[in-house]
Design an enzyme around this catalytic site. Structure first.
Site, PDB file in Angstrom:
ATOM      1  N   VAL A  46       0.835  -1.204   0.000  1.00  0.00           N
ATOM      2  CA  VAL A  46       0.000   0.000   0.000  1.00  0.00           C
ATOM      3  C   VAL A  46       0.873   1.259   0.000  1.00  0.00           C
ATOM      4  CG1 VAL A  46      -1.758   1.292   1.288  1.00  0.00           C
ATOM      5  CG2 VAL A  46      -1.888  -1.204   1.166  1.00  0.00           C
ATOM      6  N   CYS A  47       2.000   1.206   0.675  1.00  0.00           N
ATOM      7  CA  CYS A  47       2.860   2.388   0.845  1.00  0.00           C
ATOM      8  C   CYS A  47       3.238   3.067  -0.471  1.00  0.00           C
ATOM      9  CB  CYS A  47       4.111   2.032   1.644  1.00  0.00           C
ATOM     10  SG  CYS A  47       3.757   1.379   3.290  1.00  0.00           S
ATOM     11  N   PRO A  48       3.715   2.339  -1.484  1.00  0.00           N
ATOM     12  CA  PRO A  48       4.085   3.039  -2.709  1.00  0.00           C
ATOM     13  C   PRO A  48       2.894   3.696  -3.403  1.00  0.00           C
ATOM     14  CG  PRO A  48       4.298   0.658  -3.017  1.00  0.00           C
ATOM     15  CD  PRO A  48       4.027   0.899  -1.564  1.00  0.00           C
TER      16      PRO A  48
END
Length: 187
Positions: A46-48
């Protein structure tokens, strides 16, 4: 205890920014509006998507004088390696702060102690270094940069227009409210 209307606590950290390692402290968050967006870890899922979404609106944040920062408990070296290898992260032109000691992450109350990772925490800081907006998500819930931009604009509006407040779904240029005895029970 809420961090709203408290001062950003002292810290020292190194960030990866525009191909260089740069030293940062709480002083970098003073004199301009800032957003710091904590995320769990580099090289994840999810972070990118969140960091790329924020990067896609960086020009809009720049227009309103807001500095952007990403932060995780990874090192600045890991941030560079991620930037060099991920098409999504290559789009990031704001500083990615390394916080391997967890000092900054703990200062903002988003450390998951048993994992050594940050929750998804977003903080809007005014030019005096005061936290005006905070939002913390569980790890599986991604954020929306356009909603963050709306909140920053609302915080800036309220700061520059004492006595006015922004109602739900307020957008730039929309009507605001002036709280008074005359409004009680009429909204």
């Amino acid at each position: 205890m809420s961090l709203i209307n408290t001062q950003i606590k002292p810290f020292k950290a190194t960030a990866y920014h525009n191909g260089k390692f740069v030293d940062l402290s709480e002083e970098n968050f003073k004199g301009t509006w800032s957003v710091i967006m904590f995320y769990p870890a580099d090289f994840t899922f999810v972070c990118p998507t969140e960091l790329e979404d924020l990067a896609s609106l960086q020009a809009e944040f720049d227009k309103i004088g807001v500095k952007l920062y990403g932060a995780s408990t990874d090192t600045h070296f890991s941030h560079k390696a991620w930037h060099d290898t991920s098409d999504a992260i290559k789009k990031v032109n704001y500083a990615l702060i390394g916080d391997p000691t967890g000092t900054l992450t703990r200062n903002f109350g988003v450390m998951i102690e048993e994992e050594g990772l940050a929750l998804r925490g977003t903080f809007v800081i005014d030019p005096s270094g005061t936290i005006k907006v905070m939002e913390v998500h569980d790890l599986g819930i991604g954020r929306d940069a356009s909603e963050l931009l709306r909140k920053v604009k609302a915080a800036q509006y309220v700061a520059s227009h004492p006595g006015e407040v922004c109602p739900a779904k307020w957008t730039e240029g929309a009507e605001t409210l002036k709280p008074s005895l005359d409004l009680v029970g009429k909204i």
